[in-house]
Design a protein around this motif. Structure first.
Motif, mmCIF file in Angstrom:
data_model
loop_
_atom_site.group_PDB
_atom_site.id
_atom_site.type_symbol
_atom_site.label_atom_id
_atom_site.label_comp_id
_atom_site.label_asym_id
_atom_site.label_seq_id
_atom_site.Cartn_x
_atom_site.Cartn_y
_atom_site.Cartn_z
ATOM 1 N N TYR A 75 27.745 35.459 5.581
ATOM 2 C CA TYR A 75 28.052 36.866 5.836
ATOM 3 C C TYR A 75 29.252 36.985 6.768
ATOM 4 N N ASP A 76 29.976 38.091 6.617
ATOM 5 C CA ASP A 76 31.010 38.463 7.577
ATOM 6 C C ASP A 76 30.341 39.210 8.716
ATOM 7 N N VAL A 77 30.541 38.728 9.925
ATOM 8 C CA VAL A 77 29.834 39.266 11.083
ATOM 9 C C VAL A 77 30.843 39.806 12.082
ATOM 10 N N ILE A 78 30.561 40.985 12.583
ATOM 11 C CA ILE A 78 31.365 41.589 13.624
ATOM 12 C C ILE A 78 30.439 42.038 14.736
ATOM 13 N N VAL A 79 30.748 41.650 15.959
ATOM 14 C CA VAL A 79 29.901 41.932 17.116
ATOM 15 C C VAL A 79 30.538 43.038 17.936
ATOM 16 N N GLY A 80 29.732 44.045 18.254
ATOM 17 C CA GLY A 80 30.193 45.138 19.096
ATOM 18 C C GLY A 80 29.734 44.953 20.520
ATOM 19 N N SER A 81 30.680 44.969 21.442
ATOM 20 C CA SER A 81 30.377 44.735 22.840
ATOM 21 C C SER A 81 31.084 45.771 23.699
ATOM 22 N N ARG A 82 30.492 46.095 24.848
ATOM 23 C CA ARG A 82 31.149 46.999 25.782
ATOM 24 C C ARG A 82 32.312 46.306 26.483
ATOM 25 N N TYR A 83 32.231 44.978 26.567
ATOM 26 C CA TYR A 83 33.309 44.202 27.188
ATOM 27 C C TYR A 83 33.693 43.063 26.238
ATOM 28 N N PRO A 84 34.396 43.368 25.161
ATOM 29 C CA PRO A 84 34.678 42.360 24.143
ATOM 30 C C PRO A 84 35.511 41.179 24.642
ATOM 31 N N LYS A 85 36.460 41.415 25.518
ATOM 32 C CA LYS A 85 37.307 40.319 25.996
ATOM 33 C C LYS A 85 36.521 39.333 26.846
ATOM 34 N N CYS A 86 35.562 39.824 27.616
ATOM 35 C CA CYS A 86 34.754 38.932 28.465
ATOM 36 C C CYS A 86 33.747 38.125 27.657
ATOM 37 N N ASN A 87 33.234 38.695 26.566
ATOM 38 C CA ASN A 87 32.170 38.045 25.790
ATOM 39 C C ASN A 87 32.680 37.319 24.549
ATOM 40 N N GLU A 88 33.965 37.385 24.305
ATOM 41 C CA GLU A 88 34.493 36.764 23.088
ATOM 42 C C GLU A 88 34.293 35.259 23.074
ATOM 43 N N SER A 89 34.367 34.626 24.245
ATOM 44 C CA SER A 89 34.231 33.168 24.314
ATOM 45 C C SER A 89 32.804 32.698 24.080
ATOM 46 N N LEU A 90 31.839 33.611 24.104
ATOM 47 C CA LEU A 90 30.441 33.229 23.897
ATOM 48 C C LEU A 90 30.097 33.013 22.428
ATOM 49 N N PHE A 91 30.962 33.431 21.525
ATOM 50 C CA PHE A 91 30.682 33.372 20.095
ATOM 51 C C PHE A 91 31.634 32.403 19.409
ATOM 52 N N PRO A 92 31.228 31.828 18.278
ATOM 53 C CA PRO A 92 32.127 30.962 17.515
ATOM 54 C C PRO A 92 33.375 31.715 17.065
ATOM 55 N N SER A 93 34.412 30.970 16.762
ATOM 56 C CA SER A 93 35.685 31.582 16.395
ATOM 57 C C SER A 93 35.597 32.367 15.086
ATOM 58 N N ALA A 94 34.632 32.030 14.231
ATOM 59 C CA ALA A 94 34.495 32.728 12.949
ATOM 60 C C ALA A 94 33.915 34.127 13.112
ATOM 61 N N ILE A 95 33.406 34.452 14.291
ATOM 62 C CA ILE A 95 32.792 35.752 14.539
ATOM 63 C C ILE A 95 33.755 36.623 15.325
ATOM 64 N N GLU A 96 33.995 37.793 14.839
ATOM 65 C CA GLU A 96 34.896 38.721 15.503
ATOM 66 C C GLU A 96 34.116 39.554 16.518
ATOM 67 N N VAL A 97 34.609 39.569 17.748
ATOM 68 C CA VAL A 97 34.001 40.347 18.820
ATOM 69 C C VAL A 97 34.945 41.487 19.159
ATOM 70 N N THR A 98 34.473 42.692 19.029
ATOM 71 C CA THR A 98 35.302 43.869 19.248
ATOM 72 C C THR A 98 34.477 44.932 19.957
ATOM 73 N N SER A 99 35.020 46.125 20.041
ATOM 74 C CA SER A 99 34.303 47.212 20.711
ATOM 75 C C SER A 99 33.137 47.701 19.852
ATOM 76 N N GLN A 100 32.189 48.353 20.473
ATOM 77 C CA GLN A 100 31.025 48.852 19.746
ATOM 78 C C GLN A 100 31.413 49.899 18.717
ATOM 79 N N ARG A 101 32.351 50.760 19.050
ATOM 80 C CA ARG A 101 32.757 51.814 18.127
ATOM 81 C C ARG A 101 33.396 51.221 16.874
ATOM 82 N N GLU A 102 34.266 50.245 17.061
ATOM 83 C CA GLU A 102 34.923 49.637 15.901
ATOM 84 C C GLU A 102 33.921 48.863 15.054
#
Length: 448
Positions: free
Chosen positions: A64-91
């Motif tokens: 599956y294509d996975v996108i994670v919504g976070s309130r602080y995407p830049k701080c939490n981006e390193s917690l996920f594998p590179s194949a997972i996109e971490v962005t804002s909750q709204r996006e």
């Protein structure tokens, strides 16, 4: 002759259609199988906790294509594998088709600002409670009331982050799913199956409260066996206390209250162990008699018998525990007295040879208690000896077992368990119907 090719083509076409129908899984008429393409579904996850990280990794490994919504995407981006996109909750809510709400139910109010992005989306609630029946409504129902424009599905709350990382094993394979939307349930069922889990459809969203309570119930299958063990112990303890302590004090004025902590307990423990061991085999005997009477294995057992069959393992383990405690207590007594119980201890310890243990224990009790059964002095306050009471259940189980071992009876029982029926008019009925009120367990039948 000119019409023959058209007839052949029509026959071939009918065979192809019939073959396609046979290929379809038999999942019932209520839920149709939707062949959703993995590339067309983008799964969103709101939250960056341990469960969200494990879920995102498992979904990516499942295609599956996975996108994670976070309130602080830049701080939490390193917690996920590179194949997972971490962005804002709204996006994430705007781009995802199905959204896993991996936040605590106390923080549902923070999602109000995402209402526009959540409109028309499928929200998968994975939350749990701290206490059983913490609120009148379930977390999933509360989420559905907060976002009526969305479709809420309760699922994956019984799956731990560790199970998502290490893979589904044993009991952690089951994913219980419920929703008011049949199509949404089918989509989440397909996702769970693609992730390697076993989806269980629990119907409407009103079942969410039951699903949320399941993780909070400590050993639900042990409840009745433990209660039964405690009740039997109390009964045998009181019975032995009357015979061994109260009777000498009333009739002879002897003060033998020192026997209460060890001697009386050591009489009650083997009795409980013996009766519990007998109760392990009694439901199997009753199930065999039901099958012989019905002439088929496809008729449902009564509810009480089905539950009894499923709890035989717990009964056997508790029986072994009582026997082990009896052995420990026997070490506190003089060796000349503990030797009387040695045979019973060895017989009860044969957990792999349970039926042999039952037979040997019965013979042991009969050997040491035969003379006392006809001794009038043993009937204190006109109460029979304790061992005589413990023999009631084994004396029902063993003769019935011997009857089932008769060649003519055993042959018929084996045929029934292989699928043979006396009458081919056996009907499956719902648990609430008159002639049968129980759910039939295939696991229970296979172990009868």
């Amino acid at each position: 002759m000119a019409e023959r090719p058209s007839n052949l083509d029509e026959a071939q076409q009918q065979r192809r259609m019939a073959k396609k129908e046979m290929i379809k899984p038999l999942l019932g008429n209520e839920c149709e199988i939707h062949n959703y393409s993995l590339q067309k579904i983008t799964v969103g996850i709101l939250g960056t906790g341990d469960f969200a990280r494990s879920l995102a990794t498992r979904l990516v490994c499942s295609g599956y294509d996975v996108i994670v919504g976070s309130r602080y995407p830049k701080c939490n981006e390193s917690l996920f594998p590179s194949a997972i996109e971490v962005t804002s909750q709204r996006e994430a809510t705007n781009r995802a088709n199905i959204i896993f709400v991996a936040v605590h139910h106390e923080h549902y109010s923070t999602l109000n600002k995402l209402r526009d992005g959540l409109m028309g989306k499928i929200l998968v609630d994975v939350s749990n409670n701290v206490e059983v029946n913490e609120r009148e409504e379930s977390n999933a129902e509360r989420l559905a009331s907060m976002f009526p424009e969305s479709t809420v599905v309760k699922a994956f709350n019984l799956i731990s982050a560790w199970a998502l990382q290490s893979g589904a094993r044993d009991g952690s394979k089951q994913v219980m799913i419920c929703s008011n939307s049949q199509e949404a349930r089918c989509m989440v069922v397909e996702i769970a199956r693609n992730m390697g889990f076993i989806p269980l459809d629990f119907g409407l969203l009103s079942s969410a409260k039951e699903i949320e309570n399941l993780p909070l119930r400590l050993f639900p299958s042990w409840k009745m066996p433990i209660i039964l063990t405690v009740v039997l112990f109390v009964l045998f303890y009181v019975y032995s206390f009357i015979r061994k302590v109260i009777h000498p004090y009333v009739m002879k004025g002897q003060n033998v209250f020192y026997k209460i902590p060890i001697s009386v307990v050591n009489v009650a423990l083997p009795c409980v162990s013996f009766v519990m061991l007998s109760l392990v085999y009694l439901p199997g005997v009753l199930a065999a008699l039901f099958q012989l009477r019905n002439g088929t294995k496809y008729k449902r057992f009564p509810c009480w018998l089905d539950q009894w069959l499923q709890q035989r393992k717990q009964l056997g383990l508790l029986s072994f525990l009582c026997a082990a405690l009896h052995a420990v207590y026997s070490l506190c007594l003089p060796m000349r007295r503990s030797a009387r119980y040695q045979l019973l201890n060895e017989a009860s310890a044969l957990s792999r040879l349970g039926f042999t243990a039952l037979v040997v224990s019965t013979l042991h009790v009969l050997t040491f208690g035969w003379r006392k059964a006809f001794d009038s002095t043993q009937y204190k306050f006109y109460l029979p000896p304790t061992f005589a009471i413990t023999l009631i259940v084994p004396c029902i189980v063993l003769p019935t077992k011997a009857f089932l071992f008769l060649p003519c009876v055993n042959r018929k029982l084996k045929r029934i368990r292989r699928g043979w029926e006396t009458s081919h008019q056996a009907k499956f009925r719902e648990p609430g119907e008159a002639d049968s009120v129980a759910h039939f367990s295939m696991e229970s039948t296979s172990r009868v």
